[in-house]
Design an enzyme around this catalytic site. Structure first.
Site, PDB file in Angstrom:
ATOM      1  N   ARG A 138       7.342   0.535  -2.179  1.00 28.24           N
ATOM      2  CA  ARG A 138       6.720  -0.500  -3.034  1.00 28.24           C
ATOM      3  C   ARG A 138       7.735  -1.634  -3.209  1.00 28.24           C
ATOM      4  O   ARG A 138       8.572  -1.596  -4.099  1.00 28.24           O
ATOM      5  CB  ARG A 138       6.364   0.078  -4.398  1.00 28.24           C
ATOM      6  CG  ARG A 138       5.203   1.075  -4.400  1.00 28.24           C
ATOM      7  CD  ARG A 138       4.929   1.549  -5.809  1.00 28.24           C
ATOM      8  NE  ARG A 138       3.630   2.152  -5.965  1.00 28.24           N
ATOM      9  CZ  ARG A 138       3.410   3.469  -5.993  1.00 28.24           C
ATOM     10  NH1 ARG A 138       4.407   4.311  -5.880  1.00 28.24           N
ATOM     11  NH2 ARG A 138       2.181   3.937  -6.160  1.00 28.24           N
ATOM     12  N   ARG A 170       5.430  -1.622   2.332  1.00 26.70           N
ATOM     13  CA  ARG A 170       4.267  -2.397   1.897  1.00 26.70           C
ATOM     14  C   ARG A 170       4.702  -3.811   1.548  1.00 26.70           C
ATOM     15  O   ARG A 170       5.688  -4.005   0.839  1.00 26.70           O
ATOM     16  CB  ARG A 170       3.644  -1.722   0.682  1.00 26.70           C
ATOM     17  CG  ARG A 170       2.538  -2.538   0.053  1.00 26.70           C
ATOM     18  CD  ARG A 170       1.807  -1.758  -0.979  1.00 26.70           C
ATOM     19  NE  ARG A 170       2.507  -1.739  -2.246  1.00 26.70           N
ATOM     20  CZ  ARG A 170       2.072  -1.064  -3.313  1.00 26.70           C
ATOM     21  NH1 ARG A 170       0.965  -0.347  -3.219  1.00 26.70           N
ATOM     22  NH2 ARG A 170       2.721  -1.088  -4.431  1.00 26.70           N
ATOM     23  N   GLU A 230      -7.739   0.505  -0.228  1.00 30.58           N
ATOM     24  CA  GLU A 230      -7.768   0.713  -1.679  1.00 30.58           C
ATOM     25  C   GLU A 230      -8.850  -0.104  -2.365  1.00 30.58           C
ATOM     26  O   GLU A 230      -8.870  -0.215  -3.583  1.00 30.58           O
ATOM     27  CB  GLU A 230      -6.391   0.477  -2.302  1.00 30.58           C
ATOM     28  CG  GLU A 230      -5.680  -0.762  -1.875  1.00 30.58           C
ATOM     29  CD  GLU A 230      -4.256  -0.877  -2.437  1.00 30.58           C
ATOM     30  OE1 GLU A 230      -3.838  -0.043  -3.250  1.00 30.58           O
ATOM     31  OE2 GLU A 230      -3.576  -1.831  -2.058  1.00 30.58           O
ATOM     32  N   ASN A 258      -4.960   5.386  -5.983  1.00 26.29           N
ATOM     33  CA  ASN A 258      -4.809   4.884  -7.364  1.00 26.29           C
ATOM     34  C   ASN A 258      -5.730   3.683  -7.574  1.00 26.29           C
ATOM     35  O   ASN A 258      -6.469   3.604  -8.553  1.00 26.29           O
ATOM     36  CB  ASN A 258      -3.363   4.460  -7.640  1.00 26.29           C
ATOM     37  CG  ASN A 258      -2.375   5.560  -7.343  1.00 26.29           C
ATOM     38  OD1 ASN A 258      -2.751   6.722  -7.230  1.00 26.29           O
ATOM     39  ND2 ASN A 258      -1.109   5.200  -7.209  1.00 26.29           N
ATOM     40  N   ASP A 259      -5.656   2.752  -6.639  1.00 23.64           N
ATOM     41  CA  ASP A 259      -6.536   1.588  -6.745  1.00 23.64           C
ATOM     42  C   ASP A 259      -7.938   1.887  -6.238  1.00 23.64           C
ATOM     43  O   ASP A 259      -8.908   1.375  -6.779  1.00 23.64           O
ATOM     44  CB  ASP A 259      -5.943   0.404  -5.965  1.00 23.64           C
ATOM     45  CG  ASP A 259      -4.966  -0.379  -6.820  1.00 23.64           C
ATOM     46  OD1 ASP A 259      -5.316  -0.652  -7.988  1.00 23.64           O
ATOM     47  OD2 ASP A 259      -3.863  -0.693  -6.347  1.00 23.64           O
ATOM     48  N   ARG A 304      -7.478   1.121 -14.340  1.00 25.51           N
ATOM     49  CA  ARG A 304      -6.692   2.361 -14.289  1.00 25.51           C
ATOM     50  C   ARG A 304      -5.787   2.546 -15.497  1.00 25.51           C
ATOM     51  O   ARG A 304      -5.262   3.633 -15.721  1.00 25.51           O
ATOM     52  CB  ARG A 304      -5.921   2.475 -12.969  1.00 25.51           C
ATOM     53  CG  ARG A 304      -4.842   1.467 -12.744  1.00 25.51           C
ATOM     54  CD  ARG A 304      -4.455   1.421 -11.267  1.00 25.51           C
ATOM     55  NE  ARG A 304      -3.076   1.817 -11.016  1.00 25.51           N
ATOM     56  CZ  ARG A 304      -2.433   1.622  -9.872  1.00 25.51           C
ATOM     57  NH1 ARG A 304      -3.064   1.075  -8.852  1.00 25.51           N
ATOM     58  NH2 ARG A 304      -1.219   2.001  -9.703  1.00 25.51           N
TER      59      ARG A 304
HETATM   60  C1  PEP Z   1      -2.520   3.017  -4.733  1.00 27.34           C
HETATM   61  O1  PEP Z   1      -3.202   2.094  -5.173  1.00 27.34           O
HETATM   62  O2  PEP Z   1      -2.946   4.181  -4.538  1.00 27.34           O
HETATM   63  C2  PEP Z   1      -1.088   2.802  -4.425  1.00 27.34           C
HETATM   64  C3  PEP Z   1      -0.379   3.731  -3.838  1.00 27.34           C
HETATM   65  O3  PEP Z   1      -0.561   1.610  -4.798  1.00 27.34           O
HETATM   66  P1  PEP Z   1      -0.057   1.248  -6.269  1.00 27.34           P
HETATM   67  O4  PEP Z   1      -0.132   2.489  -7.091  1.00 27.34           O
HETATM   68  O5  PEP Z   1       1.317   0.733  -6.095  1.00 27.34           O
HETATM   69  O6  PEP Z   1      -1.041   0.195  -6.659  1.00 27.34           O
HETATM   70 MG    MG Z   2      -2.480   0.070  -4.987  1.00 28.95          MG
END
Ligand code: PEP
Ligand code: MG
Length: 564
Positions: free
Chosen positions: A293, A329, A428, A451-452, A462
């Site tokens: 990240r 990323r 995502e 996550n997204d 979230r």
């Molecule tokens: C996600 O969105 O799953 C991800 C790994 O990115 P971040 O949590 O940094 O948004």
């Molecule tokens: Mg993400």
């Protein structure tokens, strides 16, 4: 029982030692000689630096290089010309060193606390630690010696600062409880690195407990248990024993391949935020980095990291992986991640607005140095470029065009890079899921960011507790999306990974194996546990389970079946 935040796994049973805060009160006075007062302050800084260096060295030996950098960072902060010159300015305006240190540090603390960001809050806590220790030196206050506590101690403090942690002898401290701090605070990071169970943010715990009182620290559930009876003690010592056994069992997976019970091999990578974390990935036996990240490189500073700085950071990570893959990323800023100096502006719906690739494609000043740095670092190992928050194919085509353009530039400058560097996208958004077949033709790999993906698929912020009940990857909508993306990847013969938190979800792993996920990228501390779960699953059993799961209609039913 007292509730707090579970910050470091494990169960600690022991006797309390409360680290009392010493009074640092002073009466302000006008120094007789400004020159003498400046020398007094300088000596205090030298004393602080010497002590901090010694602590950093102790942490390096007891915990590791990365953790010692937390203290080295404090030395950098106090030697920052801006901080020092502000304090000196204050002394020159007739303030004593104590007052100058207090007011300047307080101003910086308020400034950092004013920025809604976990990292900045941490910075504020570091300045607080610096202020306390400088005042201790100036006032000649004696500091509690944590290294002298008896075996079986549970340390209780308002905040466990990095400097206090330096004194901890791991064998003697069985638990840590504090009144402040969260999962990502330095105290939490250090407690985890020391493998000491910790519960943070327990309100008023320093006044609720007494020295010598016996307690249980439950670092799994984030609670502190008092009034211990024999049966409660027995119950927790069994839990403690089971965890110790579990950790022993995990260590047998070190150096093993990540393979299912019936021989299907997958890749197991780690997620990182800083180049130094790459070392942690290898220490935890990760086979590569599935998500770097990069926004942390940007958030850590008050100006944008230059191409050279980024190049050094990416190179450091890939060299640390010794031949392993490092998926980096491109900048994912916006949404909940603000970088003040980028001046992106306030928005009503930041998660639906100017974020990630949308920013990068409009900001050559940001994207060009990053892409050039990535290309240059690719000469040193298997670096892959991953683009976040993609919603349409034009975005990835634009990125590829820019990469080509910068490759030609580097050719002109005779700078080497990997001409076949792989470029992938994070899946995502629901849009990326729908066009996964189209995207698959354009890129070398997918990585599913659950996550997204969960947030955008379920239309649920979230971070919003009120709608958190909807935020689950077990929802059929999310699971169908994951399955579809992996199928599209397979059809196009490109690998599909997952770098969202779901990749480490023990209950979900069998389903991901059945869908055919090629690569799991998890936080370094979850690597061995993930390998263990994968090795206990057979593809055949996973397929049967997946057939049942995909017939179910609600997240609740799915969670029940997966957790059985
Ligand atoms: C996600 O969105 O799953 C991800 C790994 O990115 P971040 O949590 O940094 O948004
Ligand atoms: Mg993400």
């Amino acid at each position: 029982m007292y509730k707090g935040i579970a910050a470091s796994d494990g169960i600690g049973i022991g006797k309390v030692v409360i680290i009392k805060e010493k009074s640092l009160s002073y009466t302000s006075y006008t120094p007789k000689s400004i020159e003498q007062e400046l020398i007094r302050f300088e000596q205090a800084v030298t004393d602080f630096t010497d002590k901090t260096m010694a602590m950093a060295e102790r942490i390096k030996n007891q915990i590791g290089q990365k953790e010692s950098e937390i203290l080295e960072g404090q030395i950098l902060m106090i030697s920052d010309p801006m901080v020092c010159s502000e304090i000196e300015k204050s002394i020159k305006s007739d303030k004593c060193s104590e007052e100058a240190v207090s007011t300047v540090c307080d101003t910086f603390i308020q400034m950092f606390l004013g920025i809604e960001d976990e990292m900045m809050k941490q910075r504020a806590s570091d300045i607080g630690d610096i202020k306390t220790r400088l005042l201790e030196i100036l006032l000649g206050v004696e500091v509690a010696d944590i290294s002298a506590v008896a075996p079986g101690t549970i340390l209780i403090a308002k905040d466990l600062t990095p400097s206090m942690t330096a004194g901890i002898i791991k064998e003697n401290v069985v638990g840590i409880i504090t009144e402040v701090g969260g999962k990502t605070s330095h105290s939490a990071i250090l407690a985890r690195a020391l493998e000491i169970p910790a519960v943070l943010s327990v309100a008023n715990i320093t006044s609720l407990c007494k020295d010598g009182e016996e307690l249980v620290v439950d670092g799994f559930d984030g609670c502190v248990i008092d009034n211990l009876t024999d049966s409660i003690k027995l119950q927790y010592s069994e839990k403690q024993h089971a965890y110790i056994e579990y950790k022993k069992a995990l260590s047998t997976y070190v150096g093993k391949k990540t393979v299912t019970a019936d021989g299907l091999e997958v890749e197991l990578f780690g997620n990182i935020g800083k180049p130094e974390d790459a070392v942690t990935v290898t220490a935890c036996d990760g086979e590569g980095v599935g998500l770097f990240r990069t926004e942390f490189l940007f958030m850590d500073k008050s100006t944008m990291p230059s191409e050279k700085e980024q190049f050094e950071a990416y190179k450091k990570a890939v060299i640390a992986l010794k031949g392993g893959t490092v998926i980096i990323r491109t900048l994912d800023v916006g949404g909940d991640k603000e970088i003040p100096y980028l001046d992106l502006g306030k928005e009503d719906n930041p998660f639906l607005g100017y974020r990630a690739i949308r920013v990068c494609l409009q900001r050559e000043d940001v994207f060009k140095p990053q892409l050039r740095a990535l290309l240059r670092a690719s000469a040193f190992g298997d670096i892959r470029i991953m683009v976040p928050m993609v919603t349409c194919v034009d975005e990835i085509r634009s990125v590829k065009k820019l990469v080509k353009e910068y490759m030609l530039e580097l050719d002109g400058e005779s700078i080497s890079y990997n001409k076949d560097i792989k470029i992938g996208v994070m899946i995502e958004t629901p849009a990326a899921v729908s066009i996964a077949d189209i995207l698959a033709k354009e890129v070398d790999f997918f990585s599913i960011g659950t996550n997204d993906l969960t947030q955008y698929t379920m239309a649920v912020d979230r971070g919003n507790a009120k709608v958190a009940y909807l935020y689950s990857a077990y929802n059929p909508a999310v699971l169908r999306s994951i399955k579809h993306v992996i199928e599209c990847g397979k059809k196009a013969s490109i690998p599909v990974g997952m770098c969202g938190e779901s990749a480490a979800d023990k209950a979900l792993i069998p389903l991901l194996i059945s869908f055919g996920l090629d690569e799991f990228s998890v936080s370094p501390s979850s690597i061995l546990a993930t390998r263990k779960v994968i090795s206990e699953v057979s593809k055949e059993a996973a397929d049967k389970l997946a057939q049942e799961v995909m017939k179910l209609e609600t997240a609740k039913e799915i969670a029940e079946l997966l957790n059985k």
